[in-house]
Write a protein that holds these residues in place. Structure first.
Motif, PDB file in Angstrom:
ATOM      1  N   LEU B 180       0.913  -1.152   0.000  1.00  0.00           N
ATOM      2  CA  LEU B 180       0.000   0.000   0.000  1.00  0.00           C
ATOM      3  C   LEU B 180       0.937   1.183   0.000  1.00  0.00           C
ATOM      4  O   LEU B 180       1.639   1.410   0.983  1.00  0.00           O
ATOM      5  CB  LEU B 180      -0.852  -0.006   1.276  1.00  0.00           C
ATOM      6  CG  LEU B 180      -1.593   1.287   1.620  1.00  0.00           C
ATOM      7  CD1 LEU B 180      -2.827   1.459   0.740  1.00  0.00           C
ATOM      8  CD2 LEU B 180      -2.010   1.296   3.093  1.00  0.00           C
ATOM      9  N   GLY B 183      -1.834   5.697   1.037  1.00  0.00           N
ATOM     10  CA  GLY B 183      -3.168   5.620   1.604  1.00  0.00           C
ATOM     11  C   GLY B 183      -3.110   5.139   3.037  1.00  0.00           C
ATOM     12  O   GLY B 183      -2.043   4.772   3.529  1.00  0.00           O
ATOM     13  N   SER B 185      -5.349   2.459   5.330  1.00  0.00           N
ATOM     14  CA  SER B 185      -6.385   1.471   5.133  1.00  0.00           C
ATOM     15  C   SER B 185      -6.923   0.955   6.468  1.00  0.00           C
ATOM     16  O   SER B 185      -6.210   0.283   7.204  1.00  0.00           O
ATOM     17  CB  SER B 185      -5.787   0.312   4.316  1.00  0.00           C
ATOM     18  OG  SER B 185      -6.667  -0.765   4.277  1.00  0.00           O
ATOM     19  N   ASP B 187      -8.308  -1.566   8.847  1.00  0.00           N
ATOM     20  CA  ASP B 187      -8.037  -2.992   8.646  1.00  0.00           C
ATOM     21  C   ASP B 187      -8.410  -3.784   9.889  1.00  0.00           C
ATOM     22  O   ASP B 187      -7.570  -4.034  10.726  1.00  0.00           O
ATOM     23  CB  ASP B 187      -6.553  -3.151   8.316  1.00  0.00           C
ATOM     24  CG  ASP B 187      -6.178  -4.604   8.069  1.00  0.00           C
ATOM     25  OD1 ASP B 187      -6.931  -5.279   7.366  1.00  0.00           O
ATOM     26  OD2 ASP B 187      -5.148  -5.035   8.601  1.00  0.00           O
ATOM     27  N   PHE B 213      -5.162   0.053  11.542  1.00  0.00           N
ATOM     28  CA  PHE B 213      -5.011   0.727  10.256  1.00  0.00           C
ATOM     29  C   PHE B 213      -3.680   0.335   9.649  1.00  0.00           C
ATOM     30  O   PHE B 213      -2.676   0.264  10.353  1.00  0.00           O
ATOM     31  CB  PHE B 213      -5.035   2.257  10.455  1.00  0.00           C
ATOM     32  CG  PHE B 213      -6.283   2.737  11.106  1.00  0.00           C
ATOM     33  CD1 PHE B 213      -7.391   3.093  10.353  1.00  0.00           C
ATOM     34  CD2 PHE B 213      -6.374   2.803  12.500  1.00  0.00           C
ATOM     35  CE1 PHE B 213      -8.565   3.505  10.969  1.00  0.00           C
ATOM     36  CE2 PHE B 213      -7.542   3.218  13.125  1.00  0.00           C
ATOM     37  CZ  PHE B 213      -8.642   3.567  12.354  1.00  0.00           C
ATOM     38  N   LYS B 214      -3.683   0.103   8.337  1.00  0.00           N
ATOM     39  CA  LYS B 214      -2.413  -0.143   7.650  1.00  0.00           C
ATOM     40  C   LYS B 214      -1.927   1.165   7.033  1.00  0.00           C
ATOM     41  O   LYS B 214      -2.711   1.900   6.426  1.00  0.00           O
ATOM     42  CB  LYS B 214      -2.596  -1.184   6.544  1.00  0.00           C
ATOM     43  CG  LYS B 214      -2.757  -2.590   7.094  1.00  0.00           C
ATOM     44  CD  LYS B 214      -2.574  -3.655   6.020  1.00  0.00           C
ATOM     45  CE  LYS B 214      -3.737  -3.695   5.061  1.00  0.00           C
ATOM     46  NZ  LYS B 214      -3.809  -4.951   4.299  1.00  0.00           N
TER      47      LYS B 214
END
Lengths: 340, 340
Positions: B180, B183, B185, B187, B213-214
């Motif tokens: 990624l 952004g 993400s 998760d 969150f990633k």
């Protein structure tokens, strides 16, 4: 009798230079400097380096942080034969009057302009020209990477024309104040990038045009080279030249080296700080098309200039012939021992 | 008498487990497996590990690549007491029937579901429950990081409620096929993330809600924790508990540790592969606000579960009491020796 060396600026390059110097039996690290008492300063002390303050006004910062400091950079350079200036780019030139006044020799890094020194240096290409010099500049990581391979190609086959595209890591891994996290930045937009002219400070007769781009990665640079040679060559003859040079490490896509991430994953297994002092050239990228040579190499920007700094010291003090110095440096840093 | 261990899957976790096992005087690495003959397979051999093929159908790949292979995973497990399964997530469960048939014990990693094993394991929290077990699962990196601190807080002060936000590295450093790059993400989007329930596989009585969150980084995870404790605490009393635990490394912003990049820069100086087996907690992040504890920790996803795998082996074979095993493991991996 050991040459007494100071490392002014114990940062990304300085800490590696200090460690490399310590491995030379003909050199002694008298001390290193830092501008502030951060974890890198503390690590220098833990490693047994005498620590000095690079900015005299900051002495109090070290005292209030409880970091043991032995004086200022001025105290340090009084006691040495040579300073390896590893300050950030453009700071080295500001330090030069201090070195002149103290009567010491100095090595500057590639972040300085060429006129900071009498000579721009690369061990393979122009060791002999540094003999006895007082001020020498080791060219930058990208230029070092280019000069090594172009010197070898020119010596063996003659180089008529070079076109190189540099795809550059945007910042070093530890950086968290600047960068480029989503984009590709032509650097500069108007060619040539400074690398071509910088190569010519070492190899003036090489006809070279360079273009460079910054991309969002911190690990290594990549160079895509196109070289027109003076004679017809086979891919095997190129491979043969590269294989005989310890400062080039050949790898293959077949072994799973699909990107710089995999190269660094390998380096983490075999080298402190994952330092790769060698040009890393993909065997399978070497191609002769329409009589012109193409290949791809990866350059570890934090490490590649370290052996060059060591060799520069020996040349400047006439401590060894070129081949002797390079062998000693290679041996001490384990250069030429890796293979794939 | 040494326990004979196989490492099935010499990848990110497997190669670290293999190195760690080799440092234990009561364990022997009989062999390791790889699915394909890449540079990691070659490195295993260079390090002196006997290499076996994890997928029998791939034997020919190794032969045609000239990589010396001693047989298949089936040959390997016939000769061991226990397998540490370091396959990618969800592959471990497919391997389980093979271990059952061979009559060996096995340790699985946190990428497997909890029901792959009799027990989800963390050395500090439930070493004793693993005594004599046949199948144990070492919980994932994030869960290990959470369990260590929550176990300590619960033991010393009682934990009433935990809210944790995980900011996760998206992939491991060597990855170049997925990721990624621009952004953030959620998760997953719907909370809780799996980490809260996973903590409860080890500490069932802890009331915890997690969100994850990633983000586009490969170095470490960050956890922002909020904990309501059973008694009124001071920041110093928290610090005191953390300072006494070798598997927690305390750092400070004052030393220049401004981000995970700086933590890794430090780790590159002191640890092979820059492995940090400890939870890395910022001292200056520890705050008690309105009676609730807040702090921030960084978790090195490649390394944190390694000591847990070693301790799990000792528990399963009743080779040592909890404190004895943890001390042996810490000593062998240099855990508790770093400080700032």
């Amino acid at each position: 009798m050991k040459v007494k060396v100071a490392v002014n600026g114990y940062g990304t390059i300085g800490k590696r230079v200090a460690d490399a110097l310590r491995k030379q039996r003909d050199m002694e690290v008298v001390g290193v400097t830092k501008t502030k008492p951060d974890f890198e300063a503390k690590m220098a002390i833990r490693k047994g380096f005498r620590l000095f303050c690079a900015i005299p006004e900051n002495l109090k910062l070290f005292e209030s942080a409880g970091v043991e400091i032995e004086g200022t950079v001025h105290d340090l350079i009084e006691d040495v034969d040579i300073v390896i200036d590893c300050s950030p780019g453009k700071v080295g030139v500001q330090n030069k009057p201090m070195y002149e006044k103290a009567g010491v020799k100095a090595i500057f890094q590639g972040g300085e302009k060429r006129d900071v020194a009498e000579l721009s240096f690369n061990a393979l290409a122009n060791y002999e020209e540094a003999i006895g010099k007082r001020f020498v500049r080791v060219v930058s990581c990208n230029t070092t990477g280019l000069v090594r391979v172009l010197y070898l190609l020119d010596k063996n086959f003659g180089v008529e024309k070079v076109r190189a595209v540099m795809i550059r890591r945007v910042v070093d891994p530890k950086e968290d104040k600047k960068g480029l996290v989503n984009g590709i930045s032509p650097d500069p937009i108007k060619l040539p990038s400074h690398h071509g002219p910088d190569v010519q400070t070492v190899l003036p007769h090489i006809d070279i045009t360079t273009v460079a781009f910054k991309v969002p990665t911190t690990l290594m640079h990549i160079h895509s080279l196109n070289v027109r040679l003076g004679e017809k060559v086979s891919e095997d003859s190129i491979l043969d030249v590269f294989e005989r040079e310890p400062r080039i490490l050949l790898i293959s896509g077949e072994d799973g080296f699909t990107s710089t991430t995999k190269i660094i994953e390998f380096a983490r297994e075999v080298r402190d700080r994952y330092d790769l002092f060698e040009n890393v050239v993909w065997r399978d990228s070497i191609a002769v098309v329409d009589g012109e040579l193409y290949f791809t190499q990866a350059i570890h920007q934090e490490a590649i200039v370290i052996p060059e700094n060591v060799d520069a010291v020996r040349a400047m003090f006439e401590m060894a012939e070129k081949d002797e110095s390079i062998s000693m440096t290679n041996e001490s840093l384990d250069i030429g021992k890796l293979s794939f």
